[in-house]
Design a protein around this motif. Sequence first.
Motif: not given
Length: 93
Positions: A15-19, A60-66
């Motif tokens: 998968a390729v993810r962008l935040f 955004a990435g840290t907040l979403y994932e963690e």
Amino acid sequence: DLWAAVQTHDVVPEAVRLFDEFDYRARSWPRAWRVLLKAEVMALGQNSRFIVTSLPGLDAGTLYEEIYCARGQAENYIKHLKGDLAADRTSCT
């Protein structure tokens, strides 16, 4: 380019993810809110998610994932527990 890799049969990542994030204000909202965006492309297709939040600070990435994914996983544990016990509600004192 992901599509070029698929066409040439190269190894494609799972998968390729962008935040990203942006401020958004709906007409009915008294102010603008922070919106987190996760855009993901997988072998099965695209998967986009938006979260409206008031939490400051983290990217955004840290907040979403963690934060948000952990909260969702906790809700899944509760759902499984209720299903396994055939319970219709759980209470905590």
